[in-house]
Design an enzyme around this catalytic site. Structure first.
Site, PDB file in Angstrom:
ATOM      1  N   ASN A 119     -18.710  27.599 -22.191  1.00 45.52           N
ATOM      2  CA  ASN A 119     -19.347  26.487 -21.484  1.00 45.52           C
ATOM      3  C   ASN A 119     -19.096  26.524 -19.972  1.00 45.52           C
ATOM      4  O   ASN A 119     -18.000  26.844 -19.535  1.00 45.52           O
ATOM      5  CB  ASN A 119     -18.820  25.157 -22.026  1.00 45.52           C
ATOM      6  CG  ASN A 119     -19.173  24.964 -23.492  1.00 45.52           C
ATOM      7  OD1 ASN A 119     -20.241  25.391 -23.938  1.00 45.52           O
ATOM      8  ND2 ASN A 119     -18.275  24.360 -24.240  1.00 45.52           N
ATOM      9  N   GLU A 169     -20.265  21.834 -14.212  1.00 43.83           N
ATOM     10  CA  GLU A 169     -20.517  20.493 -14.767  1.00 43.83           C
ATOM     11  C   GLU A 169     -19.577  19.461 -14.148  1.00 43.83           C
ATOM     12  O   GLU A 169     -19.979  18.352 -13.807  1.00 43.83           O
ATOM     13  CB  GLU A 169     -20.333  20.503 -16.293  1.00 43.83           C
ATOM     14  CG  GLU A 169     -21.425  21.233 -17.040  1.00 43.83           C
ATOM     15  CD  GLU A 169     -21.092  21.349 -18.527  1.00 43.83           C
ATOM     16  OE1 GLU A 169     -21.032  20.321 -19.207  1.00 43.83           O
ATOM     17  OE2 GLU A 169     -20.882  22.474 -18.993  1.00 43.83           O
ATOM     18  N   SER A 194     -15.215  26.011 -26.853  1.00 44.65           N
ATOM     19  CA  SER A 194     -15.355  24.789 -27.641  1.00 44.65           C
ATOM     20  C   SER A 194     -14.265  24.796 -28.715  1.00 44.65           C
ATOM     21  O   SER A 194     -13.877  25.845 -29.218  1.00 44.65           O
ATOM     22  CB  SER A 194     -16.727  24.769 -28.289  1.00 44.65           C
ATOM     23  OG  SER A 194     -16.702  23.986 -29.460  1.00 44.65           O
ATOM     24  N   ASN A 219      -1.766  -2.617  13.357  1.00 41.78           N
ATOM     25  CA  ASN A 219      -3.227  -2.457  13.349  1.00 41.78           C
ATOM     26  C   ASN A 219      -3.676  -1.209  14.108  1.00 41.78           C
ATOM     27  O   ASN A 219      -4.543  -0.472  13.639  1.00 41.78           O
ATOM     28  CB  ASN A 219      -3.901  -3.701  13.931  1.00 41.78           C
ATOM     29  CG  ASN A 219      -3.585  -4.936  13.111  1.00 41.78           C
ATOM     30  OD1 ASN A 219      -3.062  -4.828  12.006  1.00 41.78           O
ATOM     31  ND2 ASN A 219      -3.887  -6.114  13.645  1.00 41.78           N
ATOM     32  N   SER A 269       0.829  -1.209   0.000  1.00 37.76           N
ATOM     33  CA  SER A 269       0.000   0.000   0.000  1.00 37.76           C
ATOM     34  C   SER A 269       0.857   1.250   0.000  1.00 37.76           C
ATOM     35  O   SER A 269       0.349   2.360   0.058  1.00 37.76           O
ATOM     36  CB  SER A 269      -0.930   0.005   1.223  1.00 37.76           C
ATOM     37  OG  SER A 269      -0.187  -0.158   2.418  1.00 37.76           O
ATOM     38  N   THR A 322     -41.307  25.362  -8.713  1.00 38.91           N
ATOM     39  CA  THR A 322     -41.558  23.979  -8.303  1.00 38.91           C
ATOM     40  C   THR A 322     -41.812  23.244  -9.621  1.00 38.91           C
ATOM     41  O   THR A 322     -42.361  23.837 -10.559  1.00 38.91           O
ATOM     42  CB  THR A 322     -42.794  23.832  -7.385  1.00 38.91           C
ATOM     43  OG1 THR A 322     -43.945  24.272  -8.100  1.00 38.91           O
ATOM     44  CG2 THR A 322     -42.654  24.634  -6.102  1.00 38.91           C
ATOM     45  N   HIS A 323     -41.371  22.020  -9.706  1.00 43.75           N
ATOM     46  CA  HIS A 323     -41.455  21.257 -10.969  1.00 43.75           C
ATOM     47  C   HIS A 323     -40.748  22.000 -12.108  1.00 43.75           C
ATOM     48  O   HIS A 323     -41.118  21.843 -13.274  1.00 43.75           O
ATOM     49  CB  HIS A 323     -42.901  20.960 -11.355  1.00 43.75           C
ATOM     50  CG  HIS A 323     -43.712  20.413 -10.228  1.00 43.75           C
ATOM     51  ND1 HIS A 323     -43.809  19.084  -9.941  1.00 43.75           N
ATOM     52  CD2 HIS A 323     -44.456  21.055  -9.286  1.00 43.75           C
ATOM     53  CE1 HIS A 323     -44.588  18.904  -8.881  1.00 43.75           C
ATOM     54  NE2 HIS A 323     -44.983  20.094  -8.456  1.00 43.75           N
ATOM     55  N   LYS A 338     -18.983  29.476 -28.396  1.00 45.52           N
ATOM     56  CA  LYS A 338     -19.383  28.823 -27.144  1.00 45.52           C
ATOM     57  C   LYS A 338     -18.610  29.282 -25.924  1.00 45.52           C
ATOM     58  O   LYS A 338     -17.421  29.551 -25.980  1.00 45.52           O
ATOM     59  CB  LYS A 338     -19.190  27.306 -27.272  1.00 45.52           C
ATOM     60  CG  LYS A 338     -20.121  26.666 -28.278  1.00 45.52           C
ATOM     61  CD  LYS A 338     -21.460  26.343 -27.672  1.00 45.52           C
ATOM     62  CE  LYS A 338     -21.289  25.276 -26.640  1.00 45.52           C
ATOM     63  NZ  LYS A 338     -22.494  24.579 -26.312  1.00 45.52           N
TER      64      LYS A 338
HETATM   65  N1  ARG Z   1      -1.047  -1.355   5.298  1.00 47.15           N
HETATM   66  C1  ARG Z   1      -1.951  -1.850   6.258  1.00 47.15           C
HETATM   67  C2  ARG Z   1      -3.308  -1.141   6.113  1.00 47.15           C
HETATM   68  O1  ARG Z   1      -3.328  -0.154   5.520  1.00 47.15           O
HETATM   69  C3  ARG Z   1      -1.419  -1.600   7.631  1.00 47.15           C
HETATM   70  C4  ARG Z   1      -1.918  -2.569   8.666  1.00 47.15           C
HETATM   71  C5  ARG Z   1      -1.401  -3.905   8.381  1.00 47.15           C
HETATM   72  N2  ARG Z   1      -1.631  -4.823   9.425  1.00 47.15           N
HETATM   73  C6  ARG Z   1      -1.512  -6.133   9.219  1.00 47.15           C
HETATM   74  N3  ARG Z   1      -1.731  -6.891  10.215  1.00 47.15           N
HETATM   75  N4  ARG Z   1      -1.229  -6.603   8.052  1.00 47.15           N
HETATM   76  O2  ARG Z   1      -4.291  -1.608   6.584  1.00 47.15           O
END
Ligand code: ARG
Length: 461
Positions: free
Chosen positions: A286, A291, A278, A111, A24, A156-157, A284
């Site tokens: 826009n 949007e 455009s 964790n 990650s 309304t509407h 144009k």
């Molecule tokens: N990269 C993990 C996450 O974003 C961190 C926690 C990972 N914990 C584990 N027990 N693998 O959740």
């Protein structure tokens, strides 16, 4: 490929593709500041509690400060082999400080570490959202003050219903953005508890001081249940839900700006610096910005759905599924902030085409309710008055006239109670200013709304 901190019980190195799939670091590096801040608080707490020596804590803290510095200077090498920001920081710390770096993870797990990092991130970004919202609210209120008295059609509407003040309309959006602000405030009150110290899920055997880390990191206090602490992502869902509602409001206003700047309607004109052209049609101009905001709303809803779906079947406590929380959260934060940022000056600069609004406000027999109310004041029951005015409007349509263009003789075909003074009641200004009920559209009533809005701003600046 570097040796994993958890490699002890493994006989094979991680498959290259698995390593990439599992990592990650690409996106969670964004959490580096919070991760390091949390680690510094943790290290200091460990030494205060006598779990590590003071000199060890000092070495860890100065190593972490160096890591922070390297990341900020762009000198830090992010390696997917490190899996995530937590392990990347710890690995570099150990390179700098030596084996003592390995003591940082005492009484901690990734964790609770990731849980505290993301909480700090959400709290931080929620503050930014609040500041941007306040700025948008200030723009809306100023515009309402500067345009007081301008009449537009209330729909309304999407059909002309009753004339309203343009300022009244703007103040309706003030109410929505005020609630968005309050929603962010509310979720921050619930999110502001510190999961650090929950360990993997069950707490720790070390005599840690969770109050110290919670307070040092700016939380109200520690979370109460270690299992919940590492399993809970409600605070992200609440943030995404508040962000989605806010985007929905931005999107509604965007839709109206797009509609109102159509050349046939032409109630408002966006300035050139907030529009694009455009590539083929030279004439144009826009409204791309509203949007895009309307479109980006879908992205933020998507993030909310992603998170709700990730969490719905998860057994307690931590599961790797939860690593998927970050990209939707980051994307929603970026999208919401960018939308709020571009929206406020766009509205501030937007030109109001007074005549077009006024003309349109008079179309569609928008003062018919005023005529009915007039008859009611003469003693006719509202249902009957409604019927009389319906007939009068049908006659006016057939004769291609507005209500106030009908002569008194013509109106008296439908009720003998209609007298000359009726013309004082069915003009746009009379219609608007007679709606003086609390929250109504009269100048006086809208001024009351503006006064309340200003005191909201004063309380929250
Ligand atoms: N990269 C993990 C996450 O974003 C961190 C926690 C990972 N914990 C584990 N027990 N693998 O959740």
């Amino acid at each position: 490929m570097s040796e994993k901190p958890w490699a002890g019980r493994f006989n094979l190195p991680t498959d290259i593709f698995v390593e990439e799939f599992n990592a990650s670091i690409y996106f969670d590096k964004r959490l580096y500041k919070f991760d390091i801040k949390g680690s510094i608080a943790h290290a200091v707490m460990l030494s205060r509690q006598g779990i590590i020596a003071e000199s060890e804590a000092r070495a860890i803290v100065s190593g972490l400060e160096q890591v922070l510095d390297e990341i900020e200077k762009g000198e830090f090498h992010f390696d997917i082999g490190d899996e995530d920001i937590h392990m990347a920081v710890e690995k570099r710390l150990t390179e700098i400080a030596g084996p003592v770096g390995g003591k940082l993870h005492t009484a901690r797990s990734r964790n609770d570490q990731v849980a505290v990092d993301v909480r700090m991130y959400v709290m931080y970004e929620a503050e930014t959202v609040k500041a941007y919202l306040i700025n948008l609210i200030r723009v809306l209120v100023d515009k309402a003050v500067n345009n007081i008295g301008i009449v537009m059609p209330g729909f309304t509407h999407l059909q002309q219903g009753q004339p309203i003040l343009f300022s009244h309309y703007l103040m309706a959006y003030f109410q929505m953005f005020k609630r968005d602000f309050q929603r962010i405030n509310d979720l921050m009150i619930r999110a502001n508890y510190c999961p650090l110290g929950a360990g993997a899920l069950a707490g720790t055997t070390f005599p840690i001081d969770r109050n110290y880390t919670a307070n040092t990191l700016g939380f109200y206090g520690p979370t109460e249940n270690s299992i919940d602490s590492v399993s809970d992502r409600d605070f992200i869902i609440e943030f995404l839900s508040a962000a989605s509602i806010c985007m929905m409001h931005l999107s509604r206003l965007s839709e109206e700006i797009i509609l109102f700047s159509n050349p046939d309607i032409n109630f408002v004109t966006l300035t050139d610096d907030y529009c694009t052209g455009s590539s083929i049609m030279p004439q144009k101009k826009n409204p791309d910005i509203p949007e895009l905001i309307r479109g980006k709303t879908g992205r933020v809803y998507g993030s909310l759905m992603t998170m709700l779906t990730i969490m719905k079947g998860l057994p307690l406590a931590y599961n790797k599924d939860m690593q998927e929380d970050k990209e939707p959260l980051f994307d929603a934060v970026d999208t919401l902030l960018a939308s709020l940022k571009v929206f406020a000056p766009m509205i501030e600069k937007m030109k109001v085409n007074v005549d077009k609004m006024q003309q349109s406000a008079g179309k569609g027999y928008s003062t018919a309710t005023d005529l009915a109310d007039y008859l009611v004041r003469k003693g006719i029951p509202f249902r009957e008055a409604h019927h009389i005015v319906g007939k009068t409007v049908a006659y006016a349509i057939d004769n291609n006239k507005n209500l106030e263009e009908l002569s008194i003789n013509e109106m008296q075909i439908f009720s003998k109670f209609i007298e000359k003074d009726v013309y004082n009641y069915i003009t746009l200004d009379a219609s608007v200013n007679s709606r003086n009920s609390y929250g109504g559209t009269s100048v006086e009533s809208v001024m009351t709304q503006i006064k309340l809005a200003k005191s909201f701003l004063d309380d929250n600046l």
